[in-house]
Motif scaffolding. Sequence first.
Motif, PDB file in Angstrom:
ATOM      1  N   GLN A 166       4.774  13.672  -0.595  1.00 15.50           N
ATOM      2  CA  GLN A 166       3.470  14.282  -0.831  1.00 15.50           C
ATOM      3  C   GLN A 166       3.646  15.795  -0.911  1.00 15.50           C
ATOM      4  OE1 GLN A 166       0.489  13.378   2.129  1.00 15.50           O
ATOM      5  NE2 GLN A 166      -1.109  13.412   0.568  1.00 15.50           N
ATOM      6  N   SER A 167       3.126  16.387  -1.991  1.00 10.13           N
ATOM      7  CA  SER A 167       3.227  17.837  -2.178  1.00 10.13           C
ATOM      8  C   SER A 167       2.133  18.541  -1.379  1.00 10.13           C
ATOM      9  CB  SER A 167       3.137  18.190  -3.662  1.00 10.13           C
ATOM     10  OG  SER A 167       1.892  17.769  -4.172  1.00 10.13           O
ATOM     11  N   ALA A 168       2.182  19.866  -1.386  1.00 15.86           N
ATOM     12  CA  ALA A 168       1.213  20.664  -0.635  1.00 15.86           C
ATOM     13  C   ALA A 168      -0.212  20.431  -1.108  1.00 15.86           C
ATOM     14  CB  ALA A 168       1.571  22.147  -0.739  1.00 15.86           C
ATOM     15  N   ASP A 169      -0.384  20.106  -2.387  1.00 14.09           N
ATOM     16  CA  ASP A 169      -1.739  19.875  -2.899  1.00 14.09           C
ATOM     17  C   ASP A 169      -2.218  18.439  -2.677  1.00 14.09           C
ATOM     18  OD1 ASP A 169      -0.227  18.497  -4.746  1.00 14.09           O
ATOM     19  OD2 ASP A 169      -1.027  19.532  -6.504  1.00 14.09           O
ATOM     20  N   GLY A 170      -1.392  17.612  -1.996  1.00 14.41           N
ATOM     21  CA  GLY A 170      -1.785  16.247  -1.657  1.00 14.41           C
ATOM     22  C   GLY A 170      -1.372  15.179  -2.658  1.00 14.41           C
ATOM     23  N   ALA A 171      -0.766  15.600  -3.775  1.00 17.28           N
ATOM     24  CA  ALA A 171      -0.343  14.629  -4.795  1.00 17.28           C
ATOM     25  C   ALA A 171       0.995  13.999  -4.392  1.00 17.28           C
ATOM     26  CB  ALA A 171      -0.199  15.317  -6.143  1.00 17.28           C
ATOM     27  N   TRP A 172       1.148  12.709  -4.702  1.00 12.73           N
ATOM     28  CA  TRP A 172       2.407  12.011  -4.425  1.00 12.73           C
ATOM     29  C   TRP A 172       3.318  12.127  -5.644  1.00 12.73           C
ATOM     30  CZ3 TRP A 172       3.640  10.310   0.308  1.00 12.73           C
ATOM     31  CH2 TRP A 172       2.611  10.156   1.228  1.00 12.73           C
ATOM     32  N   THR A 173       4.582  12.467  -5.408  1.00 11.47           N
ATOM     33  CA  THR A 173       5.552  12.630  -6.485  1.00 11.47           C
ATOM     34  C   THR A 173       6.851  11.915  -6.135  1.00 11.47           C
ATOM     35  OG1 THR A 173       6.400  14.687  -5.545  1.00 11.47           O
ATOM     36  CG2 THR A 173       4.614  14.875  -7.162  1.00 11.47           C
TER      37      THR A 173
ATOM     38  N   GLY B   5       0.779  -1.233   0.000  1.00 12.43           N
ATOM     39  CA  GLY B   5       0.000   0.000   0.000  1.00 12.43           C
ATOM     40  C   GLY B   5       0.808   1.279   0.000  1.00 12.43           C
ATOM     41  N   MET B   6       2.066   1.234  -0.386  1.00 11.38           N
ATOM     42  CA  MET B   6       2.836   2.476  -0.492  1.00 11.38           C
ATOM     43  C   MET B   6       2.197   3.379  -1.547  1.00 11.38           C
ATOM     44  SD  MET B   6       6.856   1.309  -0.363  1.00 11.38           S
ATOM     45  CE  MET B   6       7.421   2.901  -0.954  1.00 11.38           C
ATOM     46  N   PRO B   7       2.298   4.711  -1.379  1.00 10.22           N
ATOM     47  CA  PRO B   7       1.766   5.615  -2.406  1.00 10.22           C
ATOM     48  C   PRO B   7       2.449   5.362  -3.752  1.00 10.22           C
ATOM     49  CG  PRO B   7       2.471   6.825  -0.447  1.00 10.22           C
ATOM     50  CD  PRO B   7       2.889   5.418  -0.256  1.00 10.22           C
ATOM     51  N   LYS B   8       1.676   5.386  -4.833  1.00  6.90           N
ATOM     52  CA  LYS B   8       2.198   5.028  -6.150  1.00  6.90           C
ATOM     53  C   LYS B   8       2.737   6.217  -6.942  1.00  6.90           C
ATOM     54  CE  LYS B   8       1.063   0.710  -5.609  1.00  6.90           C
ATOM     55  NZ  LYS B   8       1.288   0.422  -4.210  1.00  6.90           N
ATOM     56  N   ALA B   9       2.518   7.441  -6.534  1.00  2.00           N
ATOM     57  CA  ALA B   9       3.060   8.644  -7.184  1.00  2.00           C
ATOM     58  C   ALA B   9       2.701   8.689  -8.664  1.00  2.00           C
ATOM     59  CB  ALA B   9       4.572   8.735  -6.983  1.00  2.00           C
ATOM     60  N   GLY B  10       1.464   8.342  -9.002  1.00  2.00           N
ATOM     61  CA  GLY B  10       1.004   8.408 -10.375  1.00  2.00           C
ATOM     62  C   GLY B  10       1.532   7.304 -11.272  1.00  2.00           C
ATOM     63  N   GLN B  11       2.236   6.334 -10.727  1.00  2.00           N
ATOM     64  CA  GLN B  11       2.809   5.249 -11.515  1.00  2.00           C
ATOM     65  C   GLN B  11       1.781   4.145 -11.719  1.00  2.00           C
ATOM     66  OE1 GLN B  11       7.136   4.539 -10.065  1.00  2.00           O
ATOM     67  NE2 GLN B  11       5.912   5.116  -8.297  1.00  2.00           N
ATOM     68  N   ASP B  12       1.811   3.532 -12.873  1.00  2.00           N
ATOM     69  CA  ASP B  12       0.960   2.383 -13.150  1.00  2.00           C
ATOM     70  C   ASP B  12       1.750   1.132 -12.796  1.00  2.00           C
ATOM     71  OD1 ASP B  12      -0.968   0.638 -14.010  1.00  2.00           O
ATOM     72  OD2 ASP B  12      -0.466   0.860 -16.132  1.00  2.00           O
ATOM     73  N   LEU B  13       1.734   0.758 -11.555  1.00  2.00           N
ATOM     74  CA  LEU B  13       2.523  -0.379 -11.082  1.00  2.00           C
ATOM     75  C   LEU B  13       1.689  -1.649 -11.154  1.00  2.00           C
ATOM     76  CD1 LEU B  13       4.427   1.161  -8.047  1.00  2.00           C
ATOM     77  CD2 LEU B  13       5.246   0.770 -10.354  1.00  2.00           C
TER      78      LEU B  13
END
Length: 191
Positions: free
Chosen positions: A147-154, A75-83
Amino acid sequence: MRLHVYLLALPLFAGCQYLPRTEYFTAPQNEPNPAFIRIINFTQHASIYQYSNGVRSGGVVRTGPLPFIHTQDIGMPKAGQDLTFDFYETSVQPGKETEVHMSWEGEKTRYCFVTAKFTPQPGRYYQFRMTSGDEGSCKLFPTTVEQSADGAWTLKPNPDVTYPHGGPERKASYGNDLYRDPNYKPFVPPT
């Protein structure tokens, strides 16, 4: 008769201590604030080691020879990746020197490996992705998942990683130099 069978079997069982033994990485139990590592690609040849008072513990991340692709998603954050492919996630103890070793094995005894060292911080997410050595070299991409200020994982490059055997990019080598010659054909006895 039974005694004879036991006496014949005894050398077989005594020899087991001389067989190769694989050490596996085991995630820490009851760690109150662990760090997390994701390994992408070539999990069948990846290992994680941690050092405590100069003692190394850990091992390979796969627990068996099959399947060839091993995915463990915790369950680690995926940062927009299609894993949807070969990756392995685990928790590790923070504050300990950690070594991530990844290698690629290709055809004709070609191989390539990269080892990275760093000290994970509590609650942080780390990712290691390696490219294959098909083009003559492999490269490791160590990143943090933030996690950025807007909540997105990068993904951001991890500047704390060092490389004890060179750098993040290594040339592929041959385990048997005879295969460097593209015309080399190994001897195959006739059947």
